[in-house]
Every structure is written in C-alpha cells, then in structure tokens.
Design a protein around this motif. Structure first.
Motif, PDB file in Angstrom:
ATOM      1  N   MET A 139       0.844  -1.198   0.000  1.00 52.78           N
ATOM      2  CA  MET A 139       0.000   0.000   0.000  1.00 52.78           C
ATOM      3  C   MET A 139       0.877   1.244   0.000  1.00 52.78           C
ATOM      4  O   MET A 139       1.799   1.376   0.779  1.00 52.78           O
ATOM      5  N   THR A 140       0.598   2.182  -0.899  1.00 52.37           N
ATOM      6  CA  THR A 140       1.337   3.432  -0.940  1.00 52.37           C
ATOM      7  C   THR A 140       0.759   4.420   0.066  1.00 52.37           C
ATOM      8  O   THR A 140      -0.449   4.494   0.257  1.00 52.37           O
ATOM      9  N   MET A 141       1.645   5.162   0.764  1.00 51.38           N
ATOM     10  CA  MET A 141       1.202   6.069   1.810  1.00 51.38           C
ATOM     11  C   MET A 141       1.236   7.522   1.375  1.00 51.38           C
ATOM     12  O   MET A 141       1.001   8.417   2.177  1.00 51.38           O
ATOM     13  N   GLY A 142       1.564   7.821   0.125  1.00 50.10           N
ATOM     14  CA  GLY A 142       1.605   9.202  -0.327  1.00 50.10           C
ATOM     15  C   GLY A 142       2.903   9.907   0.001  1.00 50.10           C
ATOM     16  O   GLY A 142       2.973  11.130  -0.047  1.00 50.10           O
ATOM     17  N   PHE A 143       3.965   9.148   0.324  1.00 51.32           N
ATOM     18  CA  PHE A 143       5.251   9.760   0.622  1.00 51.32           C
ATOM     19  C   PHE A 143       6.093   9.780  -0.645  1.00 51.32           C
ATOM     20  O   PHE A 143       7.116   9.089  -0.748  1.00 51.32           O
ATOM     21  N   SER A 144       5.652  10.578  -1.600  1.00 51.06           N
ATOM     22  CA  SER A 144       6.316  10.638  -2.895  1.00 51.06           C
ATOM     23  C   SER A 144       6.700  12.084  -3.195  1.00 51.06           C
ATOM     24  O   SER A 144       6.422  13.000  -2.422  1.00 51.06           O
ATOM     25  N   GLY A 145       7.371  12.274  -4.336  1.00 50.53           N
ATOM     26  CA  GLY A 145       7.703  13.618  -4.779  1.00 50.53           C
ATOM     27  C   GLY A 145       8.486  14.403  -3.747  1.00 50.53           C
ATOM     28  O   GLY A 145       9.482  13.935  -3.191  1.00 50.53           O
ATOM     29  N   ASP A 146       8.029  15.635  -3.478  1.00 50.76           N
ATOM     30  CA  ASP A 146       8.734  16.519  -2.547  1.00 50.76           C
ATOM     31  C   ASP A 146       8.771  15.937  -1.133  1.00 50.76           C
ATOM     32  O   ASP A 146       9.731  16.161  -0.389  1.00 50.76           O
ATOM     33  N   VAL A 147       7.729  15.206  -0.746  1.00 47.43           N
ATOM     34  CA  VAL A 147       7.717  14.616   0.604  1.00 47.43           C
ATOM     35  C   VAL A 147       8.892  13.655   0.759  1.00 47.43           C
ATOM     36  O   VAL A 147       9.581  13.647   1.791  1.00 47.43           O
ATOM     37  N   VAL A 176       8.519  18.275   9.599  1.00 46.26           N
ATOM     38  CA  VAL A 176       7.058  18.340   9.454  1.00 46.26           C
ATOM     39  C   VAL A 176       6.661  18.001   8.019  1.00 46.26           C
ATOM     40  O   VAL A 176       5.773  17.171   7.782  1.00 46.26           O
ATOM     41  N   TYR A 177       7.324  18.623   7.042  1.00 42.41           N
ATOM     42  CA  TYR A 177       6.995  18.360   5.639  1.00 42.41           C
ATOM     43  C   TYR A 177       7.179  16.886   5.297  1.00 42.41           C
ATOM     44  O   TYR A 177       6.446  16.327   4.472  1.00 42.41           O
ATOM     45  N   SER A 178       8.168  16.235   5.912  1.00 38.21           N
ATOM     46  CA  SER A 178       8.441  14.833   5.599  1.00 38.21           C
ATOM     47  C   SER A 178       7.345  13.897   6.086  1.00 38.21           C
ATOM     48  O   SER A 178       7.311  12.728   5.686  1.00 38.21           O
ATOM     49  N   ALA A 179       6.457  14.398   6.956  1.00 33.57           N
ATOM     50  CA  ALA A 179       5.405  13.555   7.525  1.00 33.57           C
ATOM     51  C   ALA A 179       4.027  13.854   6.952  1.00 33.57           C
ATOM     52  O   ALA A 179       3.049  13.207   7.337  1.00 33.57           O
ATOM     53  N   ILE A 180       3.936  14.808   6.043  1.00 32.53           N
ATOM     54  CA  ILE A 180       2.643  15.182   5.456  1.00 32.53           C
ATOM     55  C   ILE A 180       2.450  14.422   4.144  1.00 32.53           C
ATOM     56  O   ILE A 180       3.313  14.483   3.262  1.00 32.53           O
ATOM     57  N   PRO A 181       1.357  13.673   3.982  1.00 33.14           N
ATOM     58  CA  PRO A 181       1.119  12.997   2.702  1.00 33.14           C
ATOM     59  C   PRO A 181       1.200  13.977   1.532  1.00 33.14           C
ATOM     60  O   PRO A 181       0.838  15.149   1.659  1.00 33.14           O
ATOM     61  N   ALA A 182       1.673  13.493   0.407  1.00 33.19           N
ATOM     62  CA  ALA A 182       1.945  14.365  -0.738  1.00 33.19           C
ATOM     63  C   ALA A 182       0.724  15.176  -1.158  1.00 33.19           C
ATOM     64  O   ALA A 182       0.855  16.346  -1.556  1.00 33.19           O
ATOM     65  N   ASP A 183      -0.478  14.589  -1.060  1.00 31.88           N
ATOM     66  CA  ASP A 183      -1.663  15.317  -1.513  1.00 31.88           C
ATOM     67  C   ASP A 183      -2.122  16.380  -0.514  1.00 31.88           C
ATOM     68  O   ASP A 183      -3.034  17.151  -0.808  1.00 31.88           O
ATOM     69  N   GLU A 184      -1.492  16.445   0.667  1.00 28.33           N
ATOM     70  CA  GLU A 184      -1.833  17.463   1.660  1.00 28.33           C
ATOM     71  C   GLU A 184      -0.711  18.467   1.880  1.00 28.33           C
ATOM     72  O   GLU A 184      -0.888  19.463   2.590  1.00 28.33           O
TER      73      GLU A 184
END
Length: 263
Positions: free
Chosen positions: A1-9, A217-225
């Motif tokens: 399952m992907t958690m949204g920790f992609s891209g800038d995150v 903080v940014y590293s813990a925010i899902p990419a879509d948020e």
C-alpha cells in the motif's frame, strides 16, 4: 500500500528525517548475532536511514518500500556513501509471502521495520516473516522517537496547535511510538512464534534548527496534503510565529527497539 510519501515529501524525508545513533545498530547486531555472512530485510525502508548503516555490518541488505521515489533516493544515498551491498525492491508488507518465494533456500538473519509499521497489517506480517528467519535471527521493530508535534515541550505543543489549526484536525496518532503500540506489537510477535520478546531503549538529546523542524514536518505530510511549493514560505512563517520566541528546539529522543527471536 502506498502512503503518499512521494515527490517533494520523499525529498524532505531523505534530507530531514533523523537517522539512528550507533547504539541502535549495536543493539540490533547483538540481539541477533549479526555477522558479515548475514542477509537482512529492511521493510518500509524509506530513503534508507536504517538500511544504509546496516549494510556496513552484514553481507547484504534488502530495502523494500512501496514508494518508488523513496527507493530512488535510498539508492542515490547508498551510492554517495559507497555502499554496494544493498538491493532495493518495490513492495509492501503484503508482498512478503511472495518475497519469501524469491529467497529460495536463503534465510533472513533479521527483518527490521521502522516507522512504517503503523501503516502495515502487523499481525499478518509477523506470521509471514516467521518462516523466513533463521534460527537465532528474528524481527526488530524500531520506533525512532515521538513525532515532533507530540513531545513534552512548549515548542512541540505550540507546533501541534499550529498544525491542528492549519489542517483542521486533532493530531493524536503516535505513529507506532506509544506504549500501547509497543505492547500490541510485542504480543503479536509472541503470537507469531517469536521468543524472548523484549524492548531496548536508547535515549539521547538533539538540538534542531527551525529548518530541520519544518523539514521534519513536511516529511510527515502525505503528498496530496503538502502545501504547494509557492505556499510553503508562508506556511513556515506561520509556524515560526506560532512557536515560543527565542526558544531552542531540543528533542529528547527515545528510540525503542523491540526484538523477538526464532528458536
């Protein structure tokens, strides 16, 4: 399952997530008598904060994560540090049974799961790992300290208030670091057949700059948020203004290493 920790995150994760002190690596090596002949799996490896230092102590480490961007950054980090005995695999906890088929006759000396375990189905995972581990080896669950916004300090409480106001939600989840989480994981390890389950705690203090705090903080925010790039300076300034003035951002970090061995 992907958690949204992609891209800038993922980029923030690679740059700002705290690593592990040598005492954590020592505890893992001692718990499972790791040698330079051993194979280790780091499940939910992220950008390699644990995979890469482990690689210096064993024959090879397999880093598995469901986010391609995390694995790309992990691979780049290993290359920069001259680590050549890591293999990076795209996969999640639900892929462990199939991964076992790929191992063939080889056994794992250790499967280690860090901050990602709270995203996984831990009971099923521990059962799937048990036949893959050699005698005397086992599973380690590592919690790398309490989240920045849940610590017992004035700046952490202020940070939590700022984030709750911005996102319009209460931030209570301990991300697998709480005492109740550790108890659930310990009981699940025992139910899956692991023995001598115990917790090793390594404590230290660290001083964060504001850039490290906001990057964490940014590293813990899902990419879509995650706030858009153009909005991040204003977001960071809002956080800065909400924190106590002229205060040092001191973390008292307690790393929990929960270990269970196979007979």
């Amino acid at each position: 399952m992907t958690m949204g920790f992609s891209g800038d995150v993922a980029e923030y994760y690679a740059k700002y997530r705290r690593g592990y002190p040598p005492q954590v690596l020592d505890a893992l090596q001692t718990a499972f008598a790791l040698t330079t002949d051993d194979l280790v799996l780091d499940l939910g490896c992220g950008t390699g904060q644990l995979t890469i230092p482990l690689a210096w102590r064993v024959r090879s480490v397999i880093g598995m994560d469901p986010e391609p961007d995390m694995l790309r950054l992990a691979r780049e980090g290993a290359s920069r540090q001259g680590v050549q005995n890591t293999t990076w695999v795209l996969g999640a906890d639900t892929d462990v049974p199939a991964f076992g088929d790929l191992l063939g006759q080889r056994s794992l000396a250790m499967a280690v799961i860090g901050q990602a375990l709270h995203w996984m189905q831990h009971e099923e995972l521990f059962r799937a790992l048990s036949p893959l581990v050699r005698s005397g080896g086992g599973v380690a669950v590592v919690a790398n300290g309490t989240p920045l916004w849940l610590q017992d300090s004035d700046w952490s409480r202020s940070l939590r208030a700022c984030l709750e106001d911005y996102f319009g939600t209460k931030l209570k989840a301990s991300c697998g670091t709480g005492a109740s989480d550790r108890l659930r994981y310990a009981q699940a390890l025992e139910a899956a057949g692991f023995e001598g389950v115990r917790e090793i705690v390594i404590e230290y203090s660290d001083e964060l700059s504001f850039d490290q705090l906001i990057g964490g903080v940014y590293s813990a925010i899902p990419a879509d948020e995650l706030p858009a790039a153009d909005d991040r300076p204003a977001f960071a300034e809002g956080i800065r203004q909400g924190l106590p003035p002229d205060q040092h951002f001191t973390e008292d970090v307690a790393v929990s290493v929960l270990v269970g061995r196979m007979r």
